[in-house]
Design a protein around this motif. Structure first.
Motif, short mmCIF file in Angstrom:
data_model
loop_
_atom_site.label_atom_id
_atom_site.label_comp_id
_atom_site.label_asym_id
_atom_site.label_seq_id
_atom_site.Cartn_x
_atom_site.Cartn_y
_atom_site.Cartn_z
N ALA A 66 11.26 12.92 9.80
CA ALA A 66 11.49 13.10 8.36
C ALA A 66 12.92 13.56 8.10
CB ALA A 66 10.49 14.10 7.80
N GLN A 90 2.77 7.91 10.58
CA GLN A 90 3.77 8.23 9.55
C GLN A 90 3.19 9.08 8.43
OE1 GLN A 90 6.03 5.52 6.51
NE2 GLN A 90 6.90 5.14 8.53
N ILE A 94 5.31 12.26 5.91
CA ILE A 94 5.50 12.30 4.47
C ILE A 94 5.64 13.73 3.91
CG2 ILE A 94 4.50 11.64 2.25
CD1 ILE A 94 5.61 9.30 3.94
N LEU A 97 9.27 15.09 3.67
CA LEU A 97 10.32 14.38 2.95
C LEU A 97 10.67 15.09 1.65
CD1 LEU A 97 9.07 10.70 3.45
CD2 LEU A 97 10.79 11.96 4.79
N ASN A 117 3.20 3.97 4.10
CA ASN A 117 3.27 5.39 3.68
C ASN A 117 4.56 5.67 2.92
OD1 ASN A 117 0.96 7.09 4.95
ND2 ASN A 117 1.61 5.74 6.62
N LEU A 118 5.69 5.23 3.47
CA LEU A 118 6.98 5.48 2.83
C LEU A 118 7.13 4.68 1.54
CD1 LEU A 118 9.59 5.90 5.69
CD2 LEU A 118 9.57 7.18 3.56
N TRP A 121 5.26 6.60 -1.01
CA TRP A 121 5.99 7.83 -1.32
C TRP A 121 7.16 7.54 -2.25
CZ3 TRP A 121 11.08 9.24 0.12
CH2 TRP A 121 11.41 10.58 -0.13
N VAL A 220 -3.50 6.32 2.78
CA VAL A 220 -2.71 6.88 1.68
C VAL A 220 -3.61 7.37 0.55
CG1 VAL A 220 -1.05 6.30 -0.14
CG2 VAL A 220 -0.63 5.54 2.20
N ARG A 225 -2.14 10.49 -1.72
CA ARG A 225 -0.70 10.30 -1.82
C ARG A 225 -0.31 9.29 -2.91
NH1 ARG A 225 0.89 11.84 3.52
NH2 ARG A 225 0.14 13.99 3.67
#
Length: 349
Positions: A66, A90, A94, A97, A117-118, A121, A220, A225
């Motif tokens: 991260a 991953q 998160i 971050l 995931n990213l 996010w 997620v 998330r």
């Protein structure tokens, strides 16, 4: 839709692009493929790759990985971020971050699979991204970079034009093992693709994309998330694909059913489903069985979508996600799914 997303500015030839391993550090495990990928990244885009401390560090902690993502967003010299490959943890990166860093200097982010995931996010932070682009899969291996990948990579990072998404006519589920020297100059076993399968009404939909790898979307949503109500996806285009874990069709249907119960299927107006991998390095079913497995996933998704949203335009077989050649697609950008002309266009602005 009520959620505004920022579309990061494009890089210019000579700018720097961060190459990170937010999941598995394949760059460290298979450095020859990675180094070839870095040379080709510059050849295709004109950008200069910059590695970070954990890019090649196998088993780096989530906090360390991260920290590299945060550092890439914080560095004004970095004008894009590319994930080396996916992985499976991953989700633990998160929480470390810092969204304010990404908001302060938004940059195009590219990645597939666990990088869902990213992508989510970034969406939650109000930033659009691009689904696709893993360097270890699509740049490093084989005799060359596939044309559709190179075109969409340039569009996502540098040029920003609108492209028609087309069928390259061939596909591979998995390449040569990266530990094998042949991986540097040989593709995996490729076969002819089947025509895309269209379902739902014959109408054209233009909307903002959201989605990714189905298995990771499930994680997620379970982790809370993506805390938005379904109406933020109203009129949008759902993009979904499955991983090299080779889920049975019924499991794929169960995850899509959960998206229906969440209200997501009812909110979108179109669904794009990737051509799924149905073999891996150790399992290679017969040609007939591979076709049957792909058809099983297609039928499971189409049946569930039609149950929750019979007005959605659905197209199955698009080359994105876990097969190669691969188009990179906007995530949070605009895609047109024309069920009348049976054509798809993506805007890489």
């Amino acid at each position: 839709m009520t959620l505004d997303l920022v579309h990061p500015p494009k890089a210019r030839p000579g700018d720097r692009i961060a190459v990170l391993s937010p999941s598995f550090a394949a760059a460290g495990a298979f450095p020859e493929v990675h180094e070839q990928a870095m040379r080709r990244l510059t050849e295709v885009t004109g950008l200069v790759p910059v590695e970070y401390p954990t890019t090649r560090e196998i088993a780096a902690t989530p906090a360390a990985r991260a920290a590299d993502v945060n550092a890439a967003f914080a560095d004004p010299r970095i004008r894009g971020i590319l994930a080396v490959v996916g992985g499976e943890d991953q989700i633990t990166v998160i929480p470390h971050l810092v969204a304010d860093l990404a908001r302060a200097d938004p940059k195009p982010f590219l990645g597939t699979s666990d990088n869902t995931n990213l992508h989510h996010w970034l969406w939650a932070a109000g930033i659009a991204s691009f689904y696709g682009g893993s360097s270890q899969v699509h740049l490093g291996p084989g005799p060359a970079v596939d044309d559709i990948h190179a075109r969409s990579l340039r569009a996502a990072l540098v040029t920003g034009e609108r492209l028609e998404i087309t069928d390259p006519g061939e596909s591979e589920d998995v390449g040569i093992n990266w530990a094998d020297p042949r991986a540097l100059d040989s593709f995996g076993e490729r076969e002819a693709t089947e025509p895309w399968s269209w379902h739902g009404p014959a109408r054209s939909v233009t909307g903002r994309t959201w989605g990714g790898c189905l298995e990771v979307i499930e994680w997620v949503l379970t982790a809370g998330r993506f805390p938005f109500p379904p109406h933020v996806l109203q009129g949008g285009v759902l993009i979904i694909e499955t991983s090299e874990d080779l889920l049975p069709a019924r499991n794929v249907g169960w995850i899509v059913r959960s998206l229906g119960e969440r209200g997501i299927l009812g909110a979108v107006e179109a669904v794009l489903v990737a051509r799924p991998p149905v073999s891996d390095l150790t399992r290679r079913p017969s040609t007939q069985d591979r076709s049957r497995l792909r058809a099983g996933q297609r039928d499971a998704v189409v049946e569930v979508v039609s149950r929750y949203n019979p007005d959605a335009v659905v197209c199955v077989g698009i080359p994105f996600g876990h097969t190669r050649p691969q188009w990179i697609l906007p995530h949070g950008g605009t895609v047109t799914v024309d069920g009348t002309e049976r054509r798809i266009f993506a805007d890489y602005a």
